[in-house]
Design a protein around this motif. Structure first.
Motif, PDB file in Angstrom:
ATOM      1  N   VAL A 158       0.869  -1.184   0.000  1.00 29.48           N
ATOM      2  CA  VAL A 158       0.000   0.000   0.000  1.00 29.48           C
ATOM      3  C   VAL A 158       0.906   1.234   0.000  1.00 29.48           C
ATOM      4  CG1 VAL A 158      -1.662   1.326   1.380  1.00 29.48           C
ATOM      5  CG2 VAL A 158      -1.927  -1.161   1.172  1.00 29.48           C
ATOM      6  N   PHE A 159       0.647   2.145  -0.905  1.00 33.78           N
ATOM      7  CA  PHE A 159       1.451   3.361  -1.045  1.00 33.78           C
ATOM      8  C   PHE A 159       1.117   4.300   0.121  1.00 33.78           C
ATOM      9  CE2 PHE A 159       3.161   6.137  -4.771  1.00 33.78           C
ATOM     10  CZ  PHE A 159       3.858   6.962  -3.901  1.00 33.78           C
ATOM     11  N   ALA A 160       2.120   4.614   0.967  1.00 30.79           N
ATOM     12  CA  ALA A 160       1.902   5.495   2.124  1.00 30.79           C
ATOM     13  C   ALA A 160       1.860   6.956   1.691  1.00 30.79           C
ATOM     14  CB  ALA A 160       3.028   5.295   3.137  1.00 30.79           C
ATOM     15  N   HIS A 161       0.941   7.712   2.298  1.00 32.11           N
ATOM     16  CA  HIS A 161       0.807   9.171   2.069  1.00 32.11           C
ATOM     17  C   HIS A 161       1.277   9.604   0.661  1.00 32.11           C
ATOM     18  CE1 HIS A 161       5.047   9.051   3.354  1.00 32.11           C
ATOM     19  NE2 HIS A 161       4.654   8.509   4.488  1.00 32.11           N
ATOM     20  N   PRO A 162       0.617   9.099  -0.406  1.00 34.31           N
ATOM     21  CA  PRO A 162       1.121   9.327  -1.768  1.00 34.31           C
ATOM     22  C   PRO A 162       1.047  10.777  -2.265  1.00 34.31           C
ATOM     23  CG  PRO A 162      -1.013   8.242  -1.846  1.00 34.31           C
ATOM     24  CD  PRO A 162      -0.583   8.231  -0.416  1.00 34.31           C
ATOM     25  N   ARG A 163       0.203  11.619  -1.654  1.00 34.65           N
ATOM     26  CA  ARG A 163       0.067  13.006  -2.140  1.00 34.65           C
ATOM     27  C   ARG A 163       0.557  14.021  -1.112  1.00 34.65           C
ATOM     28  NH1 ARG A 163      -1.118  13.799  -7.545  1.00 34.65           N
ATOM     29  NH2 ARG A 163      -2.096  15.806  -7.070  1.00 34.65           N
ATOM     30  N   ALA A 164       1.420  13.581  -0.188  1.00 33.31           N
ATOM     31  CA  ALA A 164       1.828  14.479   0.893  1.00 33.31           C
ATOM     32  C   ALA A 164       2.796  15.537   0.379  1.00 33.31           C
ATOM     33  CB  ALA A 164       2.426  13.678   2.033  1.00 33.31           C
ATOM     34  N   SER A 165       2.269  16.504  -0.339  1.00 30.43           N
ATOM     35  CA  SER A 165       3.109  17.509  -0.996  1.00 30.43           C
ATOM     36  C   SER A 165       3.840  18.381   0.020  1.00 30.43           C
ATOM     37  CB  SER A 165       2.268  18.376  -1.930  1.00 30.43           C
ATOM     38  OG  SER A 165       1.207  18.960  -1.216  1.00 30.43           O
ATOM     39  N   ARG A 166       3.284  18.494   1.238  1.00 32.63           N
ATOM     40  CA  ARG A 166       3.961  19.344   2.234  1.00 32.63           C
ATOM     41  C   ARG A 166       5.253  18.697   2.726  1.00 32.63           C
ATOM     42  NH1 ARG A 166      -0.750  18.620   6.727  1.00 32.63           N
ATOM     43  NH2 ARG A 166      -1.896  19.506   5.010  1.00 32.63           N
ATOM     44  N   ARG A 167       5.431  17.384   2.465  1.00 30.36           N
ATOM     45  CA  ARG A 167       6.659  16.704   2.877  1.00 30.36           C
ATOM     46  C   ARG A 167       7.742  16.771   1.818  1.00 30.36           C
ATOM     47  NH1 ARG A 167       5.164  11.705   6.514  1.00 30.36           N
ATOM     48  NH2 ARG A 167       7.234  11.040   5.988  1.00 30.36           N
ATOM     49  N   GLY A 168       7.383  17.186   0.602  1.00 29.88           N
ATOM     50  CA  GLY A 168       8.380  17.221  -0.467  1.00 29.88           C
ATOM     51  C   GLY A 168       7.725  16.896  -1.795  1.00 29.88           C
ATOM     52  N   ARG A 169       8.527  16.484  -2.757  1.00 24.69           N
ATOM     53  CA  ARG A 169       7.993  16.203  -4.089  1.00 24.69           C
ATOM     54  C   ARG A 169       7.080  14.983  -4.048  1.00 24.69           C
ATOM     55  NH1 ARG A 169      12.416  15.242  -8.034  1.00 24.69           N
ATOM     56  NH2 ARG A 169      13.405  14.341  -6.214  1.00 24.69           N
ATOM     57  N   ILE A 170       6.080  14.989  -4.920  1.00 26.76           N
ATOM     58  CA  ILE A 170       5.190  13.831  -5.016  1.00 26.76           C
ATOM     59  C   ILE A 170       5.269  13.269  -6.430  1.00 26.76           C
ATOM     60  CG2 ILE A 170       3.614  14.471  -3.164  1.00 26.76           C
ATOM     61  CD1 ILE A 170       1.748  15.590  -5.356  1.00 26.76           C
ATOM     62  N   VAL A 171       4.769  12.050  -6.593  1.00 25.90           N
ATOM     63  CA  VAL A 171       4.872  11.378  -7.888  1.00 25.90           C
ATOM     64  C   VAL A 171       3.584  11.566  -8.678  1.00 25.90           C
ATOM     65  CG1 VAL A 171       6.475   9.662  -6.950  1.00 25.90           C
ATOM     66  CG2 VAL A 171       4.014   9.155  -7.020  1.00 25.90           C
ATOM     67  N   PRO A 172       3.654  11.453 -10.015  1.00 29.48           N
ATOM     68  CA  PRO A 172       2.442  11.620 -10.836  1.00 29.48           C
ATOM     69  C   PRO A 172       1.507  10.403 -10.721  1.00 29.48           C
ATOM     70  CG  PRO A 172       4.327  11.082 -12.221  1.00 29.48           C
ATOM     71  CD  PRO A 172       4.863  11.267 -10.830  1.00 29.48           C
ATOM     72  N   ASP A 173       0.234  10.649 -11.015  1.00 32.85           N
ATOM     73  CA  ASP A 173      -0.761   9.574 -10.978  1.00 32.85           C
ATOM     74  C   ASP A 173      -0.406   8.441 -11.944  1.00 32.85           C
ATOM     75  OD1 ASP A 173      -2.096  11.061  -9.126  1.00 32.85           O
ATOM     76  OD2 ASP A 173      -3.715  11.688 -10.488  1.00 32.85           O
ATOM     77  N   GLU A 174       0.279   8.771 -13.032  1.00 33.27           N
ATOM     78  CA  GLU A 174       0.651   7.734 -14.018  1.00 33.27           C
ATOM     79  C   GLU A 174       1.539   6.679 -13.372  1.00 33.27           C
ATOM     80  OE1 GLU A 174       0.921  11.085 -14.601  1.00 33.27           O
ATOM     81  OE2 GLU A 174      -0.976  11.063 -15.744  1.00 33.27           O
ATOM     82  N   LEU A 175       2.435   7.116 -12.490  1.00 35.48           N
ATOM     83  CA  LEU A 175       3.292   6.138 -11.806  1.00 35.48           C
ATOM     84  C   LEU A 175       2.429   5.212 -10.944  1.00 35.48           C
ATOM     85  CD1 LEU A 175       5.996   4.917 -10.843  1.00 35.48           C
ATOM     86  CD2 LEU A 175       5.849   6.489  -8.905  1.00 35.48           C
TER      87      LEU A 175
END
Ligand code: AMP
Ligand code: ZN
Ligand code: FE
Ligand code: FE
Length: 288
Positions: free
Chosen positions: A192-209
């Motif tokens: 399970v991908f943890a906190h996948p959109r946590a932009s306040r922690r740093g860069r996030i990955v695209p939905d395509e990934l």
């Protein structure tokens, strides 16, 4: 009729960068009214046995880990966290990868300390290792050294741009996220991908990934997490729906290294049941 079970699928103990021992963690989970708790220390299963041995009556323990991963699709590569549940803790390739990442964390920690010391900041690597108490070393342990030295007042401040968040931030050698998903599944676990959109922690990955990871075995996305804004939670839910992934919510409890409390966010029983049903590594959730 009994109330819906309260399920928290992401917590840390002293086996990594939490402040409660595994035994204290399961006792605290029961005291805070949880029915199910997952122990998910960074890159280790060392907390499983002591947590099991101390499991209070009525509490179920999901054995898991949070894997330090990296996506190499951008330069510099993006760090990300993968929760892995109920995998075989003796699967050789996964065991080797976890040991390698723990060693890389020590190597990185020592280099961060060298950078700090080169700037005249008096922190000691041996003292930080002692502070980690044999658990997986992380930046929260270095943050504690900065607090002890009187340089910052809180962990949050230590993660600010002048300190571990930017100026003294160094990458570590993580697991390629595609390899991690495959290794977890090969070990019978559920990723399970943890906190996948946590932009306040740093860069996030695209939905395509995330779609590509779903295609090779990713089971779910953590939506309800303190580092997600309401809009980010909604986005994660919509994406999970689109990709047929399950959705979790969890505290990511770290004891006094963070302010969040056990059970601050929880997972729906249906998603939990799907995780258990898909597991082939540890096939029974232990109950106290
Ligand atoms: P590391 O695993 O060594 O890269 O350190 C990352 C860990 O530090 C995360 O798992 C969190 O537990 C913690 N962390 C990250 N950002 C913060 C923050 N802003 N405040 C407090 N703890 C943080
Ligand atoms: Zn942590
Ligand atoms: Fe994390
Ligand atoms: Fe975590």
């Amino acid at each position: 009729m009994s109330a819906a079970p309260r399920i928290d699928l992401h917590t840390h103990s002293t086996a990594s960068d939490g402040t409660l021992s595994p035994a204290e963690l399961v006792r605290a989970a029961a005291e805070s009214g949880l029915d199910v708790v997952a122990i998910t220390d960074h890159d280790t299963t060392a907390g499983w046995a002591p947590a099991l041995a101390a499991l209070p009556a009525g509490l179920s323990l999901v054995r898991g880990a949070e894997l330090s991963c990296r996506w190499y699709g951008e330069e510099p590569p993006v760090p990300l966290h993968l929760l892995a549940y109920l995998f075989d803790p003796d699967a050789p390739e996964l065991v080797a990868e976890l040991a390698r990442v723990r060693a890389a964390r020590e190597e990185r920690g020592e280099r961060i300390v060298a950078l700090l010391r080169a700037d005249g900041i008096d922190v000691s690597w041996p003292a930080i290792l002692t502070g980690a108490g044999g658990g997986t070393v992380g930046r929260p342990h270095i943050a504690q050294a900065l607090i002890r030295a009187g340089l910052v007042a809180t962990t949050t401040e230590a993660f600010g741009p002048d300190w571990l968040g930017e100026r003294y931030r160094l990458p570590k050698e993580d697991i390629d996220v595609f390899r991690a998903v495959r290794l977890v599944r090969a070990a019978g676990g559920v990723p399970v991908f943890a906190h996948p959109r946590a932009s306040r922690r740093g860069r996030i990955v695209p939905d395509e990934l995330i779609a590509d990871l779903a295609a090779i075995g990713l089971a779910g996305l953590e939506a309800d997490h303190e580092d997600h804004s309401p809009a980010e939670r909604a986005h994660v839910r919509a994406l999970a729906d689109e990709l047929g992934l399950l959705v979790t919510g969890s505290s990511d409890f770290h004891g006094t290294h963070k302010t969040v409390r056990l059970g601050a966010f929880t997972t729906d029983p249906g998603a939990y049941e799907r995780i258990v049903a898909e597991a082939r590594g540890v096939t029974e959730v232990a109950s106290g």
